[in-house]
Design an enzyme around this catalytic site. Structure first.
Site, PDB file in Angstrom:
ATOM      1  CG  ASP A  13      10.653  -8.359  -0.450  1.00  0.00           C
ATOM      2  OD1 ASP A  13      10.822  -8.448  -1.665  1.00  0.00           O
ATOM      3  OD2 ASP A  13       9.528  -8.268   0.087  1.00  0.00           O
ATOM      4  CE  LYS A  16      15.035 -12.799  -3.810  1.00  0.00           C
ATOM      5  NZ  LYS A  16      14.375 -12.278  -2.599  1.00  0.00           N
ATOM      6  N   GLY A  40      10.300  -8.424  -6.900  1.00  0.00           N
ATOM      7  CA  GLY A  40      10.708  -7.032  -7.096  1.00  0.00           C
ATOM      8  C   GLY A  40      12.122  -6.936  -6.556  1.00  0.00           C
ATOM      9  CG  HIS A  41      14.891  -9.311  -7.515  1.00  0.00           C
ATOM     10  ND1 HIS A  41      15.458 -10.422  -8.085  1.00  0.00           N
ATOM     11  CD2 HIS A  41      13.933  -9.786  -6.671  1.00  0.00           C
ATOM     12  CE1 HIS A  41      14.872 -11.512  -7.601  1.00  0.00           C
ATOM     13  NE2 HIS A  41      13.942 -11.154  -6.749  1.00  0.00           N
ATOM     14  CD  GLN A 224       9.023 -15.371  -5.797  1.00  0.00           C
ATOM     15  OE1 GLN A 224       9.339 -16.358  -6.409  1.00  0.00           O
ATOM     16  NE2 GLN A 224       8.817 -14.211  -6.369  1.00  0.00           N
TER      17      GLN A 224
HETATM   18  P1  GDP Z   1      14.957  -8.575  -3.184  1.00  0.00           P
HETATM   19  O1  GDP Z   1      13.579  -8.867  -3.625  1.00  0.00           O
HETATM   20  O2  GDP Z   1      15.549  -9.690  -2.384  1.00  0.00           O
HETATM   21  O3  GDP Z   1      15.855  -8.164  -4.314  1.00  0.00           O
HETATM   22  O4  GDP Z   1      14.873  -7.338  -2.185  1.00  0.00           O
HETATM   23  P2  GDP Z   1      14.005  -5.989  -2.415  1.00  0.00           P
HETATM   24  O5  GDP Z   1      14.662  -5.187  -3.460  1.00  0.00           O
HETATM   25  O6  GDP Z   1      12.573  -6.320  -2.606  1.00  0.00           O
HETATM   26  O7  GDP Z   1      14.095  -5.340  -0.982  1.00  0.00           O
HETATM   27  C1  GDP Z   1      15.318  -5.018  -0.416  1.00  0.00           C
HETATM   28  C2  GDP Z   1      15.314  -3.492  -0.143  1.00  0.00           C
HETATM   29  O8  GDP Z   1      16.376  -3.188   0.720  1.00  0.00           O
HETATM   30  C3  GDP Z   1      15.570  -2.666  -1.398  1.00  0.00           C
HETATM   31  O9  GDP Z   1      14.918  -1.443  -1.265  1.00  0.00           O
HETATM   32  C4  GDP Z   1      17.087  -2.475  -1.392  1.00  0.00           C
HETATM   33  O10 GDP Z   1      17.491  -1.292  -2.071  1.00  0.00           O
HETATM   34  C5  GDP Z   1      17.333  -2.351   0.074  1.00  0.00           C
HETATM   35  N1  GDP Z   1      18.632  -2.848   0.556  1.00  0.00           N
HETATM   36  C6  GDP Z   1      19.341  -3.930   0.155  1.00  0.00           C
HETATM   37  N2  GDP Z   1      20.423  -4.111   0.944  1.00  0.00           N
HETATM   38  C7  GDP Z   1      20.395  -3.120   1.859  1.00  0.00           C
HETATM   39  C8  GDP Z   1      21.220  -2.773   2.977  1.00  0.00           C
HETATM   40  O11 GDP Z   1      22.194  -3.429   3.300  1.00  0.00           O
HETATM   41  N3  GDP Z   1      20.842  -1.692   3.708  1.00  0.00           N
HETATM   42  C9  GDP Z   1      19.757  -0.927   3.404  1.00  0.00           C
HETATM   43  N4  GDP Z   1      19.460   0.111   4.173  1.00  0.00           N
HETATM   44  N5  GDP Z   1      18.957  -1.229   2.370  1.00  0.00           N
HETATM   45  C10 GDP Z   1      19.267  -2.320   1.618  1.00  0.00           C
HETATM   46  P1  IMO Z   2      11.144 -11.168  -4.156  1.00  0.00           P
HETATM   47  O1  IMO Z   2      11.793 -11.940  -5.284  1.00  0.00           O
HETATM   48  C1  IMO Z   2       8.292 -11.097  -0.895  1.00  0.00           C
HETATM   49  C2  IMO Z   2       4.629 -13.424  -1.415  1.00  0.00           C
HETATM   50  C3  IMO Z   2       3.319 -12.665  -1.556  1.00  0.00           C
HETATM   51  C4  IMO Z   2       2.368 -13.680  -0.978  1.00  0.00           C
HETATM   52  C5  IMO Z   2       2.931 -15.011  -1.433  1.00  0.00           C
HETATM   53  C6  IMO Z   2       2.295 -15.553  -2.699  1.00  0.00           C
HETATM   54  O2  IMO Z   2      11.046  -9.717  -4.416  1.00  0.00           O
HETATM   55  O3  IMO Z   2      11.792 -11.509  -2.867  1.00  0.00           O
HETATM   56  P2  IMO Z   2       2.292 -14.904  -5.264  1.00  0.00           P
HETATM   57  O4  IMO Z   2       2.128 -13.591  -5.961  1.00  0.00           O
HETATM   58  O5  IMO Z   2       3.584 -15.579  -5.553  1.00  0.00           O
HETATM   59  O6  IMO Z   2       1.111 -15.799  -5.477  1.00  0.00           O
HETATM   60  O7  IMO Z   2       2.279 -14.543  -3.695  1.00  0.00           O
HETATM   61  O8  IMO Z   2       4.314 -14.783  -1.668  1.00  0.00           O
HETATM   62  N1  IMO Z   2       5.677 -13.034  -2.383  1.00  0.00           N
HETATM   63  C7  IMO Z   2       6.749 -12.325  -2.055  1.00  0.00           C
HETATM   64  N2  IMO Z   2       7.111 -11.748  -0.896  1.00  0.00           N
HETATM   65  N3  IMO Z   2       9.115 -11.038  -1.954  1.00  0.00           N
HETATM   66  C8  IMO Z   2       8.784 -11.626  -3.125  1.00  0.00           C
HETATM   67  O9  IMO Z   2       9.641 -11.693  -4.155  1.00  0.00           O
HETATM   68  C9  IMO Z   2       7.536 -12.278  -3.224  1.00  0.00           C
HETATM   69  N4  IMO Z   2       6.888 -12.935  -4.210  1.00  0.00           N
HETATM   70  C10 IMO Z   2       5.749 -13.402  -3.679  1.00  0.00           C
HETATM   71  O10 IMO Z   2       3.344 -11.460  -0.847  1.00  0.00           O
HETATM   72  O11 IMO Z   2       2.431 -13.655   0.425  1.00  0.00           O
HETATM   73 MG    MG Z   3      11.656  -7.994  -3.482  1.00  0.00          MG
END
Ligand code: GDP
Ligand code: IMO
Ligand code: MG
Length: 423
Positions: A13, A16, A40-41, A224
């Site tokens: 998270d 990415k 979840g991107h 991840q």
């Molecule tokens: P990912 O899994 O690495 O793609 O990240 P996620 O989407 O799960 O979580 C990142 C969250 O932060 C999302 O809600 C993005 O919209 C948000 N986000 C990404 N970059 C920034 C930033 O620079 N500032 C803020 N406030 N939010 C951001």
């Molecule tokens: P993105 O790509 C954050 C965590 C789960 C759990 C562990 C194992 O959005 O960054 P799994 O379902 O793979 O067996 O879970 O890894 N986890 C993540 N945490 N971002 C993710 O993906 C994750 N994918 C799995 O919460 O602790």
């Molecule tokens: Mg994510």
């Protein structure tokens, strides 16, 4: 042309999705190399917000090819929903989406096994997203899995029944009950398998290597983060794939010498969702403030993310494992308004102070912090690095000095345009 890789340096998270979407104009092909719908991107542009689980984050750019590589695991039902959501959002064509024949498929019984295994673990549960990731990769390495290419072969149903029955036996060992909802789940799964057949299947290793030969620019997108890597993460509280740079070679069939830049992405602080050690976790008001300001709730499960200060010991470990060539800092804007910002520079266990990521992170391990002054100015509208507050630039400079890697992008908001390119 060498392939660049973008991956997370923390527990996932890191942002990415946003950054891959931002960088896509500089590439021809975006290829996911591991993970599955546990990811979840999120990405935002204009008034639109999207969350992708299996589909690469370059999908919103016409003319770019998106590849789901062989290292990815696919849930047909989630995949179909993802595509239909994109179509509802106005994305007219998914012709630029190619799927590896070797990508493994998540069965409804894989999800049940995930749930059964987690329930059996009780207090020591991983905190899995319950998407069936672990059991699917177990079948892959156990040489029992079903791959995308199999869905087009005459013995597909036979293979499915064989694996399902094996799973039923395993599930009964867990004393887990299979209720009537399974029949519906299986029916939906088969419908989505039919839907999946519409998509072009490729030998992604040939596709990527031919693209490299043709001088196309390929960006490998990780899911991840490094600290969730099956080999080098905080085991057993990890996911079931190799999230590090080497995973891009495995999950796409890229020779290591063909890897170019490694974009390592990290948040200006740390978060973790699910169980497992987290040395800099804050159980106080500051942690709550970061969660609220940063909207730190899982993009896949909606669970509150655990929040804490930046961990430089862990970051340096991740930089080492991935050979990061440039760093990308996200969510710098969330730290605006804090009087002080802390960064963990070492761990202390008993009387020993060390700066390596240990085999076992014991509850006795305590972070040693360096404190930086905060800043008050809103930075979300800025597009020039030099205009950032001096306090933030000092914080970034310290991270660069410690990691010996430059920070090339600073993200100051969730939207595509809220991104400062330093070059
Ligand atoms: P990912 O899994 O690495 O793609 O990240 P996620 O989407 O799960 O979580 C990142 C969250 O932060 C999302 O809600 C993005 O919209 C948000 N986000 C990404 N970059 C920034 C930033 O620079 N500032 C803020 N406030 N939010 C951001
Ligand atoms: P993105 O790509 C954050 C965590 C789960 C759990 C562990 C194992 O959005 O960054 P799994 O379902 O793979 O067996 O879970 O890894 N986890 C993540 N945490 N971002 C993710 O993906 C994750 N994918 C799995 O919460 O602790
Ligand atoms: Mg994510």
């Amino acid at each position: 042309m060498k392939t660049d890789v973008l991956l997370g340096l923390q527990w996932g998270d890191e942002g990415k999705g946003k950054i891959v979407d931002f960088l896509t104009p500089y590439y021809d092909v975006i290829a996911r190399f591991q993970g599955g719908p546990n990811a979840g991107h999120s990405l935002e542009f204009g008034n639109e917000k999207h969350v992708l689980h299996t589909i690469p984050s370059g999908i919103f750019h016409p003319g770019k090819t998106n590849v789901i590589g062989s290292g990815v695991v696919i849930d047909p039902v989630i995949f179909e929903k993802e595509i239909t959501d994109l179509e509802k959002g106005g994305l007219s064509s998914t012709k630029n989406l190619l799927i590896s024949k070797k990508a493994h498929i998540i069965l409804p019984t894989h999800r049940m096994l995930d749930a059964a295994s987690e329930t059996a673990k009780g207090n020591t549960k991983i905190g899995s997203t319950l998407k069936g990731i672990g059991p699917t990769y177990m079948d892959k390495t156990g040489r029992n899995g079903i791959r995308m290419g199999d869905i087009l072969l005459p013995d597909f149903i036979e293979k499915y029944e064989f694996l399902k029955n094996k799973h039923f036996s395993l599930i009964s060992l867990f004393n887990y009950t299979i209720d009537d909802s399974f029949i519906k789940a299986e029916e939906n799964w088969f419908k989505s398998i039919e839907y999946l057949k519409k998509f072009e299947q490729i030998n992604s290793e040939y596709y990527i290597n031919n693209s490299i030969k043709e001088n196309k620019k390929v960006l490998a997108e990780g899911a991840q983060g490094t600290l969730l890597d099956i080999d080098f993460g905080s085991y057993p509280y990890v996911t079931s794939s190799n999230t590090i740079c080497a995973g891009a070679c495995i999950g796409l069939g890229i020779p290591p010498v063909k890897i170019g830049k490694v974009h390592g992405i990290f948040k200006a602080y740390c978060t973790r969702v699910g169980s497992g050690p987290f040395p800099t976790e804050l159980h106080d008001e500051t942690g709550d403030k970061i969660r609220e300001k940063g909207h730190e709730f899982g993009a896949t499960t909606g669970r509150p993310r655990r929040c804490g200060w930046m961990d430089l010991v862990a970051l340096k470990y991740s930089v080492m494992l991935n050979g990061v060539t440039n760093l990308i800092m996200t969510k710098a804007d969330i730290l605006t308004g804090f009087d002080q910002i802390k960064i963990c520079t070492a761990y202390k266990t008993g009387t020993e102070t060390h700066d390596y990521f240990p085999f076992e992170i014991s509850p006795e391990l305590k972070p040693v912090y360096k404190t930086f002054p905060g800043w008050k100015e809103d930075i979300t509208h800025l597009d020039n690095y030099e205009d950032l507050p001096d306090e933030l630039k000092n914080y970034i400079r310290f991270i660069e000095e410690e990691t010996e890697v430059p920070v090339s992008i600073v993200s100051v908001g969730p939207k595509r345009k809220e991104t400062i390119f330093r070059d």
